[in-house]
Design an enzyme around this catalytic site. Structure first.
Site, PDB file in Angstrom:
ATOM      1  N   CYS A   7      12.222 -27.083  42.360  1.00 26.96           N
ATOM      2  CA  CYS A   7      12.618 -25.791  41.770  1.00 26.96           C
ATOM      3  C   CYS A   7      12.727 -24.664  42.796  1.00 26.96           C
ATOM      4  CB  CYS A   7      11.616 -25.413  40.669  1.00 26.96           C
ATOM      5  SG  CYS A   7       9.903 -25.709  41.113  1.00 26.96           S
ATOM      6  N   GLY A  47       5.740 -24.639  36.446  1.00 28.36           N
ATOM      7  CA  GLY A  47       6.199 -25.651  37.412  1.00 28.36           C
ATOM      8  C   GLY A  47       5.258 -26.841  37.482  1.00 28.36           C
ATOM      9  N   ARG A  70       0.934 -20.346  44.271  1.00 33.92           N
ATOM     10  CA  ARG A  70       0.931 -20.368  42.800  1.00 33.92           C
ATOM     11  C   ARG A  70       0.362 -19.038  42.314  1.00 33.92           C
ATOM     12  NH1 ARG A  70       3.803 -23.869  40.219  1.00 33.92           N
ATOM     13  NH2 ARG A  70       2.815 -25.642  41.251  1.00 33.92           N
ATOM     14  N   HIS A  74       9.989 -18.327  39.112  1.00 35.38           N
ATOM     15  CA  HIS A  74       9.506 -18.325  40.496  1.00 35.38           C
ATOM     16  C   HIS A  74      10.176 -17.162  41.239  1.00 35.38           C
ATOM     17  CE1 HIS A  74       7.690 -22.100  39.796  1.00 35.38           C
ATOM     18  NE2 HIS A  74       8.413 -22.892  40.559  1.00 35.38           N
TER      19      HIS A  74
END
Ligand code: A2P
Length: 342
Positions: free
Chosen positions: A130, A161, A236, A243
């Protein structure tokens, strides 16, 4: 007229699998039938599709009989084990895991960047990571004009994710903190609520994480240029969907910020949101649920001759996974690269 394929979604109960079904529905993908697969745990469960429910079937080696196209998002192990069975049954696989991405026999495709690589598929096409997808969508048009030599990227990645369990973990931890309860940690090694973890996927021998090295290797493969140097830090953050990435590039030929805005405004799949005086820049909360990749905060890097900084945001579950896979499937049909069996 070409017949419509039977499509399978493997991992249909997961965060990406559900979004794949939603994307197939929203884009009115021309399937003659859609079937949902997951592990034995989920057999008999229902997932919504086109106003009805699909009954989830257990994935087995024999599941692919009569299926023409399978979208996989059920983890690397499942892909490694089952994709070859699918190919043997005459099915084309679009795989969202990292299992096949760096295999020389498998194209790694972002439709806005390297659609031509679909032409040499041998049954499996890999969907990139991603964080890589949203970055290369923006890098490609700039590379075509100025030739990118080096990329320095830091990511701010949403918990979705990691999968459905991570979404639940963040939600639960927020509630636990507000109720002054002890925070439970199951998915991540540390509390993710109100925290940032500089750790995505496993650490490798070079002290980078696997996620960071995916951005290095996948970018070179998709852009078809092993000379682009990429260095990444993947983080993260306590965001559910979307994102964000801080990306610095060095080019061979100078591109001004104004030129970059003009180039990117014309490029497919991109929306430029860049008006600092009006506080306009891409945000995860606005990218969630959207198809485009958003770019803003475009400015020249004043420490080098030919450099740009920018902020790139996309919905990691959509463009970063489900949408990119469905776009690949659409292109496969347009290019007549799926054999519809019956
Ligand atoms: P299940 O719900 O039955 O475990 P996520 O990434 O959101 O956690 O989703 C992972 C998806 O992959 C789920 O649909 C999950 O199904 C599926 N999955 C995991 N292991 C297997 C397996 N061995 N066979 C088929 N599907 C699997």
């Amino acid at each position: 007229m070409a017949k419509n394929p039977v499509v399978a979604v493997v991992g249909a109960t997961g965060a990406v699998g559900r979004e794949m079904l939603k994307t197939l529905e929203q884009r009115d993908f021309p399937a003659s039938e859609v079937r949902a697969f997951a592990s034995a745990r989920s057999a008999g469960k229902r997932v919504p599709f086109k106003g009805q429910d699909l009954i989830v079937e257990e994935l087995t080696e024999d599941s692919f009989k009569g299926i023409d196209l399978a979208l996989f998002s059920a983890g690397g192990g499942t892909s490694k084990k089952f994709a070859p069975h699918a190919v043997k049954a005459g099915c084309v696989v679009v795989d969202n895991s990292s299992a096949w991405r760096m295999d020389d026999e498998v194209p790694l495709v972002v439709p806005e960047v390297n659609p031509e690589d679909l032409n040499w598929h041998k049954g499996i096409i890999a969907n990139p990571n991603c964080s890589t997808i949203q970055m290369v969508v923006v890098l490609k048009p700039l590379h075509d004009v100025g030739k990118i030599k080096r990329v320095v990227v830091s990511t701010y990645q949403a918990v979705s994710g990691t999968g459905q369990k991570a979404i639940e973990e963040l939600e639960k931890q927020v509630r636990q903190i507000f109720n002054m309860q002890e925070v439970e940690k199951k998915v991540y090694p540390y509390q993710i609520a109100f925290n940032c973890l500089p750790h995505i996927d496993v650490f490798l021998d070079n002290d980078y994480t696997k996620e960071e090295m995916k951005m290095v290797n996948e970018t070179q493969k998709i852009m078809g240029d092993p000379n682009i140097k990429v260095t990444a830090t993947a983080v993260r953050v306590p965001v559910f969907y979307g994102h964000s990435e801080s990306v610095n590039i060095e080019t061979e030929k100078k591109i001004t910020a104004k030129e970059a805005r003009a180039i990117l405004s014309q490029a497919p799949g991109i929306k430029v949101l860049d008006n600092p005086k009006e506080n306009i820049y891409p945000l995860a909360i606005f990218a969630a649920g959207e198809d485009d990749t958003f770019v803003g905060r475009i400015r020249e890097d004043e420490t080098i001759e030919c450099g740009l900084n920018m902020w790139i945001v996309a919905d990691n579950i959509r463009k970063g996974a489900a949408l990119n896979a469905v776009q690949i499937a659409e292109l496969l049909l347009i290019k007549d690269l799926v054999r519809v069996q019956s």
